[in-house]
Design a protein around this motif. Structure first.
Motif, mmCIF file in Angstrom:
data_model
loop_
_atom_site.group_PDB
_atom_site.id
_atom_site.type_symbol
_atom_site.label_atom_id
_atom_site.label_comp_id
_atom_site.label_asym_id
_atom_site.label_seq_id
_atom_site.Cartn_x
_atom_site.Cartn_y
_atom_site.Cartn_z
ATOM 1 N N LYS A 49 4.703 -10.521 -26.449
ATOM 2 C CA LYS A 49 4.299 -10.236 -25.073
ATOM 3 C C LYS A 49 5.560 -10.165 -24.229
ATOM 4 N N CYS A 50 5.757 -9.036 -23.573
ATOM 5 C CA CYS A 50 6.947 -8.847 -22.746
ATOM 6 C C CYS A 50 6.616 -7.840 -21.648
ATOM 7 N N GLY A 75 2.057 -5.146 -20.817
ATOM 8 C CA GLY A 75 1.362 -5.169 -19.541
ATOM 9 C C GLY A 75 0.979 -3.793 -19.029
ATOM 10 N N ALA A 76 0.950 -2.808 -19.907
ATOM 11 C CA ALA A 76 0.615 -1.421 -19.558
ATOM 12 C C ALA A 76 1.571 -0.838 -18.520
ATOM 13 N N SER A 77 2.783 -1.363 -18.454
ATOM 14 C CA SER A 77 3.759 -0.850 -17.494
ATOM 15 C C SER A 77 4.109 0.599 -17.803
ATOM 16 N N MET A 78 4.114 1.412 -16.783
ATOM 17 C CA MET A 78 4.480 2.814 -16.891
ATOM 18 C C MET A 78 5.867 3.063 -16.308
ATOM 19 N N GLY A 132 16.304 -11.011 -22.327
ATOM 20 C CA GLY A 132 15.949 -12.034 -23.311
ATOM 21 C C GLY A 132 14.613 -12.691 -23.044
ATOM 22 N N VAL A 133 13.742 -11.984 -22.317
ATOM 23 C CA VAL A 133 12.448 -12.546 -21.936
ATOM 24 C C VAL A 133 11.356 -11.983 -22.850
ATOM 25 N N GLY A 134 10.429 -12.824 -23.244
ATOM 26 C CA GLY A 134 9.295 -12.393 -24.050
ATOM 27 C C GLY A 134 8.815 -13.525 -24.938
ATOM 28 N N GLU A 135 7.534 -13.473 -25.289
ATOM 29 C CA GLU A 135 6.920 -14.502 -26.128
ATOM 30 C C GLU A 135 6.463 -13.882 -27.441
ATOM 31 N N VAL A 136 6.744 -14.569 -28.533
ATOM 32 C CA VAL A 136 6.402 -14.090 -29.871
ATOM 33 C C VAL A 136 5.266 -14.939 -30.440
#
Length: 170
Positions: A49-50, A75-78, A132-136
């Motif tokens: 998740k990022c 997050g469905a970012s466009m 460096g952000v995000g969850e695995v």
């Protein structure tokens, strides 16, 4: 390119005893398009998740992905792409079966030539930030489906389905 022995429609028809989830296209036009040369792919899910930061995507696709599919909740970012040709080439080199991105990709002509399954919402030339952000290995929810690391995902031009266990040998 490897041949995968399934069609998602047939998997649904042939496995009524399984609790299979089907990714539902949204009413606001968010639906997955195929970008990779591998049009049918599946494997064990690894989640990330990022939001507008592809650091974890790059890291994971640089590891051994034999038999796996990376599922990315962007997050469905466009506004930016979470994968381009260099990261996709790394995925191929490390034997990933595919990548599903709830967001965007870039370098689509190069990705189209790679033996990799790639589904994403859209393409955009803008690259993401790397902080460096995000969850695995977290539970993801989009398309009215829950994706968990360790479950299995199967994708083709008909759509995407998720199963708790392996339905076919990949």
């Amino acid at each position: 390119m490897s041949t995968v022995p399934f069609v998602t429609c047939d998997l649904l028809d042939d496995h009524p005893e399984h609790d299979l989830q089907v990714v539902i296209p949204s009413l606001d036009g968010k639906f997955f398009k195929s970008y990779g040369a591998r049009k049918t792919f599946g494997g064990q899910i690894v989640t990330v998740k990022c939001f507008e930061d592809n650091s974890r995507v790059k890291e994971l696709l640089a590891t051994d992905g034999t038999g796996k599919v990376l599922v990315v909740d962007g997050g469905a970012s466009m506004r930016c792409a979470l994968m381009g040709d260099l990261i996709a080439e790394s995925a191929v080199k490390n034997h990933w079966n595919g990548v599903i991105i709830y967001g965007c990709v870039r370098d689509v002509d190069a990705i189209a030539a790679l033996d990799l399954g790639v589904h994403a919402l859209a393409s955009i030339p803008q690259k993401s930030n790397r902080k460096g952000v995000g969850e695995v290995d977290v539970s993801l929810h989009f398309g009215q489906v829950t994706f968990n690391s360790g479950d299995y995902v199967y994708a083709d031009n008909n759509g995407i389905i998720v199963a708790k266990g392996k339905l076919v040998d990949l």
